[in-house]
Design an enzyme around this catalytic site. Structure first.
Site, PDB file in Angstrom:
ATOM      1  N   GLU A 186       0.841  -1.197   0.000  1.00 20.52           N
ATOM      2  CA  GLU A 186       0.000   0.000   0.000  1.00 20.52           C
ATOM      3  C   GLU A 186       0.876   1.246   0.000  1.00 20.52           C
ATOM      4  OE1 GLU A 186      -0.639  -2.674   1.739  1.00 20.52           O
ATOM      5  OE2 GLU A 186      -2.594  -3.226   0.923  1.00 20.52           O
ATOM      6  N   HIS A 255      -8.582  -5.415  11.484  1.00 18.09           N
ATOM      7  CA  HIS A 255      -9.294  -5.201  10.220  1.00 18.09           C
ATOM      8  C   HIS A 255     -10.678  -4.602  10.416  1.00 18.09           C
ATOM      9  CE1 HIS A 255      -6.691  -8.624   8.351  1.00 18.09           C
ATOM     10  NE2 HIS A 255      -6.032  -7.492   8.507  1.00 18.09           N
TER      11      HIS A 255
END
Lengths: 453, 430
Positions: A186, A255
């Site tokens: 990312e 998450h």
């Protein structure tokens, strides 16, 4: 004892699926590992294997049935030495409704009934139902057709059609130069996107989830958000960072986080967090056209929900404007993203108890539409915030500050926030449910500020 | 600017963007003849304390021990006793039986998620056997074999997968993201590659304190794209840290083939060359080669001779996880045509070839292991399955956020107990 075979959850977020095909018939002997059926989810087609030995008793859900809810008994297995037909009898009655496809459709989720019609959509426009997932895809596709500088980059966005299938069909239409799969970093592809935006393109950077964007946050905050300012206005960074945000279903502490307040803290960033399909489409199109960097926060649990969308050639909504989802006069419930559905559900419950709640969807977290919030407060004099996120230094905290600074004289009760518990989100289903906000907690807070118990 | 340059640009060569594409897609005939698979036993074995450059040729070679006739060849043969080989074989077969049952349990809705390591068993089990028990393991999410090799109880693993009342992680973590301090197995993170700089940091701390423990990290080839991988190697090189980095190159990162992590240009082991640390590229389906390479790197680290990067070349025989459908993006034939075979079958055939094992023994072992897994599952199910009534008490959610529980969480915990008592006046008020 007969073994009930239930519709399996093939992924943590699956709620229903299609029973595509039975590979066994009643009376067949099966053993551990025998493939019984093929089941289709929105992500993939998977094989459903038997874990036990036995004989297939009755098949209760015929093949081809759509929208079979997870946990529905789809067949019965007689264990060794048992009579298969006898094994079928008992659970059959209980499961019968599931056998009829029409009866098995999931109950409707609370949908916004926009009493205040969105001023941006002309009256009489044809409305179509669409999932949030498709609305986001259409927004990107339309903007990519309109402007060849727009491209999508991220992990699994091309060949796999997106980890949550939001980029479905884009590779086929726009090709691998505009729908680009990336190495797993990312930090890397947020930097590539930021550079491409400075280089004259219009990147849409998809994060598989915003939890993974934590390693990219330096590019977002220290580069994308500040380029315009640091260059004295010479160089802009028109980029959209998008993906699911907030708690999904059983994906654990790392998450399940809502980064809305984190990004909304930063001058130079636009932060959008829509709830329904219409806002998702109209605001994503606006984000792609924005000259400023935009963080666009979606929600995995909302992707599959259906909402009405205006059938317009170019459905673009203004950034920075809240939406009154339900008008009311007794108390204001401010929310955004998935919290809006819960707030609307709570408003219905409150209506049953004689409390008329107004529900506001902020839609954009930065810039925040405080005029709409304060106008509603002036009407109801009571306000609560429902936020799927932690309470400390939250959007809720910000709304409370605005109410204190600019709406103090309007208040008949302290402003309350309804947020998640102040703990990392646990995985186990019971603990997860306890940790997250829900409609009953919103109802309780609303009654509290109305001094009703 | 663009308009201004348009005229002059016409005669210039146009740049074009390259996007990697795998050789085979679903339905394609698979041909792996482009892969260079050298004969077993031909790769030189430098001394453990050698200069890193003596390993650089091995970064593009492939260390192999087991030949086509199932015999062990060459200087990398670790000469393990048959008893130890049988133990490794048994553990690999156990983890395969375990994976198979857990996968089917997910399909039955008893857990929400599972992930197999089929075809890659050697890279965790044989590697762990080459380490000392005190060495700290920093795994990724496909190293359940490390736990098996360290004797961690199956029932505890299943309790974690079910997130039930006996789950040692208290229902906090996703299935398979184990944490087992008792066997020196670090808490698995869902975030990719973060374990590698942490492994380097652990190793540096161990060196700084004059301890004897080394650190060993595992990572998938796809995750070597992460910045953390590069930071870990740089720091390990700079401080000569006693750490081993195991790259499990199983060719696929969910649907992204290894080309998206750079495999079209160089081997993963060759990343060692740029950082100036020792590197080895190893047949990951050859138990003897995996053991030998790991042992070499461990001995090197223990001798203060520096870190090692090992690429285990292997194949992900199944989907990424229970949420994945590999038929959508890769040819089903890849698994059939894979030129390095299956690690369990290759070790079995080696043991048979040297007269230390038989087909009958193997079949009876498989039967025993199935029973062992079934028994452990039944025992764990007594503690509850996903969504079943037996789970962690509500109040536990407010524990372990900080070392000392803050007042507001104490209040919330008390409230949770109270609400449960109101809801179930006759029940368990935990």
């Amino acid at each position: 004892m007969a073994i009930e075979l239930k519709m399996p959850a093939l992924s943590p977020t699956m709620e229903e699926g299609t029973l595509s095909r039975w590979l066994v018939k009643e009376g067949d002997q099966v053993s551990s590992g025998t493939v019984l059926a093929e089941i289709e989810t929105d992500k993939a087609t998977m094989e459903f294997e038997s874990i036990d030995e036995g004989t297939v008793g009755q098949i209760l859900v015929p093949e081809g049935t759509e929208n079979v809810k997870v946990g529905t008994i789809i067949a019965v297995l007689a264990a060794e030495g048992e009579d298969a037909s006898a094994a079928a009898a008992a659970p059959a009655a209980e499961a019968a409704p599931a056998a009829a496809p029409a009866a098995s459709s999931a109950p409707e989720r609370p949908r916004p009934v926009a009493k205040a019609s969105d001023p941006e959509v002309p009256a009489g426009t044809n409305m179509i139902k669409m999932t949030v997932r498709d609305a986001l895809r259409d927004a990107m596709a339309e903007e990519m057709r309109r402007d060849e500088r727009v491209f999508v980059i991220g992990e699994e966005v091309a060949e796999y059609q997106g980890a949550y299938k939001v980029t479905q069909g884009l590779l086929a239409e726009f090709g691998p130069k505009r729908v680009i799969d990336t190495p797993i970093t990312e930090y890397g592809f947020a930097g590539i996107g930021t550079g491409a935006a400075m280089g004259g393109l219009r990147p849409i950077v998809e994060f598989m989830t915003f939890n993974f964007a934590m390693q990219a946050i330096d590019h977002i905050i220290n580069s994308a958000a500040k380029t315009n300012y640091m260059s004295g206005g010479q160089m802009r960074c028109p980029i959209v960072f998008r993906g699911p945000n907030g708690a999904a279903s059983r994906v654990g502490a790392q998450h399940s986080q809502n980064y809305g307040p984190w990004f909304a803290n930063v001058p130079g960033l636009i932060v959008i967090a829509p709830y329904d399909s219409s806002d998702a489409k109209g605001l994503l199109k606006a984000a792609i056209r924005s000259e400023d960097p935009v963080v666009f926060l979606e929600n995995e649990l909302v992707y599959g929900r259906n909402f009405e969308v205006a059938q317009l050639d170019d459905h673009v909504l203004p950034i920075g404007k809240a939406r009154i989802m339900r008008e009311g006069s007794d108390v204001t419930i401010v929310s955004y993203s998935i919290g809006v559905g819960l707030a609307l559900e709570a408003a219905e419950t409150l209506a049953g108890e004689g409390i008329d709640a107004e529900v506001i969807d902020l839609r954009t977290l930065r810039p925040l539409d405080k005029d709409t919030v304060l106008a509603s407060l002036a009407k109801t004099n009571r306000l609560i915030i429902a936020e799927e996120g932690w309470p400390v230094c939250s959007i809720a905290s910000e709304i409370i500050a605005i109410c204190m600074e600019e709406g103090f004289d309007l208040l008949d009760a302290p402003v309350l926030r309804v947020c998640n518990e102040d703990v990392p989100l646990p995985y186990a289903a019971n603990l997860e449910a306890l940790a997250l906000i829900d409609a009953p907690r919103i109802v309780a807070a609303a009654k509290n500020v109305c001094y009703r118990d | 600017m663009a308009e201004h340059d348009a005229a002059t640009r016409q005669n210039r060569p146009r740049l074009s963007l390259h996007v990697p594409e795998p050789l085979f897609r679903p339905g394609d005939k698979v041909d792996f003849t482009h892969l260079v698979i050298p004969h077993a036993g031909l790769q030189p074995r430098p001394d453990e304390s050698c200069h890193p450059r003596e390993t650089f040729a091995l970064c593009t070679d492939l260390v192999r021990v087991l030949d086509d006739d199932h015999q062990a060849q060459g200087p990398w043969n670790p000469r393990l006793a048959p008893d130890q080989l049988r133990r490794i074989l048994r553990e690999m077969a156990l983890i395969r039986a375990f994976d198979s049952r857990m996968y089917r349990l997910q399909r039955q809705g008893k857990t929400s998620f599972y992930l197999k390591c089929s075809g890659e068993e050697a890279t965790s089990i044989a590697a762990t056997h080459a380490l000392d028990f005190e060495d700290m393991i920093f795994p990724s999410y496909r190293q359940q074999g490390c736990l098996i090799a360290r004797g961690y109880p199956l029932v505890d693993m299943i309790n974690q997968i079910f997130s039930n009342r006996a789950d040692k992680l208290k229902g906090r973590q996703l299935p398979i993201l184990y944490s087992a301090k008792s066997v020196n197995f670090f808490t698995i993170s869902g975030n990719l590659a973060t374990q590698l700089p942490q492994a380097t940091g652990f190793a540096m701390a161990s060196a700084s304190r004059g301890d004897s423990k080394i650190a060993v990290g595992w990572v998938g080839e796809g995750s070597t794209a992460e910045g953390d991988f590069h930071s870990a190697l740089l720091f390990a090189a700079v401080y000569n840290a006693p750490v081993i980095f195991n790259i499990v190159n199983n060719q696929w990162a969910i649907s992204s083939f290894s080309g998206f992590a750079g495999a079209e240009r160089a081997t993963f082991a060759a990343r060692a060359i740029g950082y100036g640390i020792a590197g080895l590229r190893v047949d990951g389906n050859d138990v003897l080669a995996v053991y030998a390479a790991q042992r070499w790197a461990a001995d090197r680290a223990r001798a203060n001779a520096g870190p090692t990067l090992i690429e285990y070349f292997t194949f992900r025989a199944e989907g990424h996880s229970t949420s994945d459908d590999p038929t959508a993006y890769r040819s089903a034939q890849e698994g059939v045509e894979w030129p390095l075979g299956d690690p369990i079958a290759r070790l079995r055939d080696h043991l048979i070839a040297i007269g230390e094992w038989s087909i009958a023994q193997h079949e009876s072992m498989d039967g025993e292991l199935d029973e062992q897994v079934k028994t452990a599952t039944r025992e764990a199910e007594k503690n509850g399955i996903l969504g079943h009534g037996l789970h962690q008490p509500d109040r536990t959610m407010f524990e372990d956020v900080f070392e000392d529980q803050p007042w507001h969480l104490k209040e919330q915990a008390a409230q949770a107990v109270h609400e449960r008592r109101v809801k179930y006046p006759d029940g368990d008020t935990a």
